[in-house]
Write a protein that holds these residues in place. Structure first.
Motif, PDB file in Angstrom:
ATOM      1  N   ALA A  21       0.812  -1.219   0.000  1.00 48.18           N
ATOM      2  CA  ALA A  21       0.000   0.000   0.000  1.00 48.18           C
ATOM      3  C   ALA A  21       0.842   1.262   0.000  1.00 48.18           C
ATOM      4  CB  ALA A  21      -0.937  -0.002   1.211  1.00 48.18           C
ATOM      5  N   GLY A  22       2.103   1.148   0.386  1.00 47.91           N
ATOM      6  CA  GLY A  22       2.983   2.314   0.418  1.00 47.91           C
ATOM      7  C   GLY A  22       3.636   2.623  -0.908  1.00 47.91           C
ATOM      8  N   ILE A  23       3.342   1.833  -1.930  1.00 45.91           N
ATOM      9  CA  ILE A  23       3.962   2.016  -3.247  1.00 45.91           C
ATOM     10  C   ILE A  23       2.891   2.283  -4.291  1.00 45.91           C
ATOM     11  CG2 ILE A  23       5.237   0.849  -5.101  1.00 45.91           C
ATOM     12  CD1 ILE A  23       6.766  -0.651  -2.934  1.00 45.91           C
ATOM     13  N   GLN A  24       3.151   3.289  -5.129  1.00 46.05           N
ATOM     14  CA  GLN A  24       2.306   3.543  -6.284  1.00 46.05           C
ATOM     15  C   GLN A  24       3.153   3.423  -7.544  1.00 46.05           C
ATOM     16  OE1 GLN A  24       0.557   7.479  -5.148  1.00 46.05           O
ATOM     17  NE2 GLN A  24      -1.388   6.404  -5.367  1.00 46.05           N
ATOM     18  N   ILE A  25       2.644   2.697  -8.523  1.00 47.20           N
ATOM     19  CA  ILE A  25       3.317   2.525  -9.807  1.00 47.20           C
ATOM     20  C   ILE A  25       2.623   3.421 -10.824  1.00 47.20           C
ATOM     21  CG2 ILE A  25       3.975   0.882 -11.601  1.00 47.20           C
ATOM     22  CD1 ILE A  25       3.696  -1.325  -9.456  1.00 47.20           C
ATOM     23  N   VAL A  26       3.415   4.123 -11.622  1.00 46.04           N
ATOM     24  CA  VAL A  26       2.857   5.025 -12.630  1.00 46.04           C
ATOM     25  C   VAL A  26       3.435   4.677 -13.992  1.00 46.04           C
ATOM     26  CG1 VAL A  26       2.512   7.406 -13.362  1.00 46.04           C
ATOM     27  CG2 VAL A  26       2.674   6.875 -10.919  1.00 46.04           C
ATOM     28  N   ALA A  27       2.568   4.410 -14.945  1.00 48.80           N
ATOM     29  CA  ALA A  27       2.971   4.227 -16.337  1.00 48.80           C
ATOM     30  C   ALA A  27       2.929   5.576 -17.035  1.00 48.80           C
ATOM     31  CB  ALA A  27       2.029   3.252 -17.031  1.00 48.80           C
ATOM     32  N   VAL A  28       4.053   5.996 -17.575  1.00 52.27           N
ATOM     33  CA  VAL A  28       4.062   7.194 -18.414  1.00 52.27           C
ATOM     34  C   VAL A  28       3.824   6.699 -19.833  1.00 52.27           C
ATOM     35  CG1 VAL A  28       5.328   9.243 -19.128  1.00 52.27           C
ATOM     36  CG2 VAL A  28       5.653   8.318 -16.817  1.00 52.27           C
ATOM     37  N   ASP A  29       2.584   6.776 -20.236  1.00 52.85           N
ATOM     38  CA  ASP A  29       2.151   6.066 -21.431  1.00 52.85           C
ATOM     39  C   ASP A  29       0.877   6.707 -21.954  1.00 52.85           C
ATOM     40  OD1 ASP A  29       2.338   4.057 -23.318  1.00 52.85           O
ATOM     41  OD2 ASP A  29       2.065   2.408 -21.911  1.00 52.85           O
ATOM     42  N   SER A  30       0.596   6.511 -23.220  1.00 48.49           N
ATOM     43  CA  SER A  30      -0.696   6.954 -23.761  1.00 48.49           C
ATOM     44  C   SER A  30      -1.801   6.071 -23.191  1.00 48.49           C
ATOM     45  CB  SER A  30      -0.695   6.867 -25.284  1.00 48.49           C
ATOM     46  OG  SER A  30      -0.690   5.515 -25.706  1.00 48.49           O
ATOM     47  N   ALA A  31      -3.017   6.586 -23.180  1.00 50.19           N
ATOM     48  CA  ALA A  31      -4.138   5.817 -22.653  1.00 50.19           C
ATOM     49  C   ALA A  31      -4.361   4.543 -23.471  1.00 50.19           C
ATOM     50  CB  ALA A  31      -5.396   6.676 -22.642  1.00 50.19           C
ATOM     51  N   SER A  32      -4.156   4.632 -24.784  1.00 49.20           N
ATOM     52  CA  SER A  32      -4.389   3.459 -25.636  1.00 49.20           C
ATOM     53  C   SER A  32      -3.324   2.385 -25.429  1.00 49.20           C
ATOM     54  CB  SER A  32      -4.447   3.870 -27.108  1.00 49.20           C
ATOM     55  OG  SER A  32      -3.245   4.501 -27.514  1.00 49.20           O
ATOM     56  N   ASP A  33      -2.057   2.797 -25.335  1.00 44.02           N
ATOM     57  CA  ASP A  33      -0.995   1.815 -25.095  1.00 44.02           C
ATOM     58  C   ASP A  33      -1.117   1.212 -23.701  1.00 44.02           C
ATOM     59  OD1 ASP A  33       0.121   1.997 -27.602  1.00 44.02           O
ATOM     60  OD2 ASP A  33       1.666   3.435 -27.015  1.00 44.02           O
ATOM     61  N   SER A  72      -2.783  14.989  -8.415  1.00 40.06           N
ATOM     62  CA  SER A  72      -3.961  14.614  -7.629  1.00 40.06           C
ATOM     63  C   SER A  72      -4.969  13.873  -8.495  1.00 40.06           C
ATOM     64  CB  SER A  72      -4.607  15.855  -7.008  1.00 40.06           C
ATOM     65  OG  SER A  72      -3.752  16.470  -6.065  1.00 40.06           O
ATOM     66  N   ASP A  73      -5.225  14.397  -9.699  1.00 41.94           N
ATOM     67  CA  ASP A  73      -6.189  13.765 -10.592  1.00 41.94           C
ATOM     68  C   ASP A  73      -5.755  12.358 -10.998  1.00 41.94           C
ATOM     69  OD1 ASP A  73      -7.727  16.035 -10.472  1.00 41.94           O
ATOM     70  OD2 ASP A  73      -7.151  16.792 -12.454  1.00 41.94           O
ATOM     71  N   ALA A  74      -4.446  12.146 -11.070  1.00 43.39           N
ATOM     72  CA  ALA A  74      -3.944  10.817 -11.414  1.00 43.39           C
ATOM     73  C   ALA A  74      -4.015   9.844 -10.246  1.00 43.39           C
ATOM     74  CB  ALA A  74      -2.503  10.914 -11.912  1.00 43.39           C
ATOM     75  N   GLY A  75      -4.272  10.377  -9.051  1.00 43.88           N
ATOM     76  CA  GLY A  75      -4.380   9.526  -7.871  1.00 43.88           C
ATOM     77  C   GLY A  75      -3.104   9.393  -7.074  1.00 43.88           C
ATOM     78  N   LEU A  76      -2.086  10.214  -7.359  1.00 47.66           N
ATOM     79  CA  LEU A  76      -0.826  10.118  -6.618  1.00 47.66           C
ATOM     80  C   LEU A  76      -0.999  10.626  -5.196  1.00 47.66           C
ATOM     81  CD1 LEU A  76       1.881  11.214  -9.212  1.00 47.66           C
ATOM     82  CD2 LEU A  76       0.827   8.983  -8.843  1.00 47.66           C
ATOM     83  N   ARG A  77      -0.187  10.042  -4.284  1.00 53.54           N
ATOM     84  CA  ARG A  77      -0.238  10.408  -2.878  1.00 53.54           C
ATOM     85  C   ARG A  77       1.127  10.876  -2.403  1.00 53.54           C
ATOM     86  NH1 ARG A  77      -1.657   5.058  -2.105  1.00 53.54           N
ATOM     87  NH2 ARG A  77      -0.084   4.975  -0.448  1.00 53.54           N
ATOM     88  N   ASN A  78       1.144  11.852  -1.527  1.00 52.26           N
ATOM     89  CA  ASN A  78       2.401  12.336  -0.956  1.00 52.26           C
ATOM     90  C   ASN A  78       3.057  11.305  -0.049  1.00 52.26           C
ATOM     91  OD1 ASN A  78       0.731  15.207  -1.192  1.00 52.26           O
ATOM     92  ND2 ASN A  78       2.889  15.371  -1.698  1.00 52.26           N
ATOM     93  N   ASP A  79       2.267  10.402   0.528  1.00 50.06           N
ATOM     94  CA  ASP A  79       2.835   9.430   1.460  1.00 50.06           C
ATOM     95  C   ASP A  79       3.292   8.150   0.770  1.00 50.06           C
ATOM     96  OD1 ASP A  79       0.370   8.352   0.802  1.00 50.06           O
ATOM     97  OD2 ASP A  79      -0.176   7.828   2.871  1.00 50.06           O
ATOM     98  N   ALA A  80       3.238   8.109  -0.559  1.00 54.06           N
ATOM     99  CA  ALA A  80       3.595   6.899  -1.296  1.00 54.06           C
ATOM    100  C   ALA A  80       5.013   6.990  -1.860  1.00 54.06           C
ATOM    101  CB  ALA A  80       2.610   6.665  -2.438  1.00 54.06           C
ATOM    102  N   GLN A 131      -7.347   3.603 -14.631  1.00 53.64           N
ATOM    103  CA  GLN A 131      -8.231   3.826 -13.499  1.00 53.64           C
ATOM    104  C   GLN A 131      -7.556   4.824 -12.561  1.00 53.64           C
ATOM    105  OE1 GLN A 131     -11.356   2.375 -13.269  1.00 53.64           O
ATOM    106  NE2 GLN A 131     -10.873   1.648 -15.350  1.00 53.64           N
ATOM    107  N   HIS A 132      -7.989   6.060 -12.577  1.00 52.78           N
ATOM    108  CA  HIS A 132      -7.393   7.094 -11.739  1.00 52.78           C
ATOM    109  C   HIS A 132      -8.144   7.173 -10.415  1.00 52.78           C
ATOM    110  CE1 HIS A 132      -5.715   9.255 -15.543  1.00 52.78           C
ATOM    111  NE2 HIS A 132      -5.032   8.185 -15.211  1.00 52.78           N
ATOM    112  N   GLY A 133      -7.387   7.240  -9.335  1.00 51.07           N
ATOM    113  CA  GLY A 133      -7.982   7.312  -8.014  1.00 51.07           C
ATOM    114  C   GLY A 133      -8.197   8.737  -7.561  1.00 51.07           C
TER     115      GLY A 133
END
Length: 273
Positions: A21-33, A72-80, A131-133
């Motif tokens: 729960a302390g880790i967030q993974i982010v794909a820098v990618d187009s929505a289609s890919d 924020s819109d992407a769902g990123l957290r400062n505590d992650a 799926q953005h949180g």
């Protein structure tokens, strides 16, 4: 697990961390890919989300409010602890991580080799739309991580300042011109970012990296500004030096698209030493 992740993580290390729960993974990618294949549970951003342009200058940092809204819109957290990856050589993911670091979020990692390395390791991939949180990400801009044109001009003659140009030798020399003028910042050291990677596009061993930097005169005691054309390739080298323990490192958002398109900046041409 999150506090044990290094700046560069292998697919196997990230696999072990899935579900933390302390880790967030982010794909820098187009929505289609992203929809066709992504690491399970990954959030999604594009380069355009966290960079800005003022033609002909590209790769600028948006203002703090814009970045806070995007993250924020992407769902990123400062505590992650945020782990980023891409499918195009690690540069775009590195640019996201540089931006996070420059905004005061130091808990960052890059998946070494990106989605290709994950796939080659035979690890699970998911499909489906992003799926953005719900996020509430705040930023705290760090001026000592950022260089701009005025700062560089004021420090050109400083012995304790270095400029690391990570473009190709042809770009550095002014033979490959991608802005109004070609060449390099006077006194800049040229080290093509690809030389930091092995034949598989993965980060070279620490000892080899340290030797390579020493051979090019990159000193840990200097304040080192990294640049390329729009601060994508140089975001990668920024992370490499952070990984190696260099504390005084800056990125130059806008980079050569800013310096080379200005009419009042000094420029040198010719090959590096």
């Amino acid at each position: 697990m999150a506090d044990k992740l290094p700046i560069f993580v292998s697919p196997e290390q990230l696999q072990e961390a899935l579900g933390d729960a302390g880790i967030q993974i982010v794909a820098v990618d187009s929505a289609s890919d992203y929809a066709s294949a992504h690491i399970p549970g990954a959030l999604q951003l594009t380069m355009a989300d966290f960079t800005a342009s003022q033609a002909p200058v590209a790769g600028l940092l948006p203002d703090d409010q814009r970045l806070a809204e995007v993250f924020s819109d992407a769902g990123l957290r400062n505590d992650a602890h945020i782990v980023a990856y891409d499918r195009v050589g690690d540069g775009q993911a590195a640019r996201l991580l540089y931006t996070l670091d420059a905004m005061g979020h130091e808990a960052i990692s890059l998946l070494d080799g990106g989605l290709a390395a994950w796939h080659q390791a035979g690890l699970e991939l998911a499909d489906g739309a992003p799926q953005h949180g719900e996020g509430d990400f705040s930023v705290n801009r760090q001026p000592d991580r950022i260089a701009d044109r005025a700062w560089i001009k004021a420090h050109l003659e400083d012995a304790d300042t270095a400029f690391l140009d990570v473009r190709s030798a042809a770009e550095y020399a002014g033979a490959d011109v991608r802005s109004a003028r070609g060449g390099h910042i006077p006194g800049a050291i040229n080290l093509d970012w690809n030389r930091l990677k092995d034949d598989n596009g993965r980060l070279r061993p620490r000892a080899e990296l340290l030797e390579l930097l020493a051979d090019h005169g990159v000193r840990e005691d200097q304040d080192i500004t990294h640049y390329c054309q729009s601060h994508v390739r140089s975001s990668y080298t920024y992370l490499v030096l952070r990984y190696l323990g260099y504390d005084k490192v800056r990125g130059y958002p806008g980079a050569w698209s800013d310096w080379g398109n200005a009419d009042d900046t000094p420029i040198d041409t010719g090959a590096g030493s």
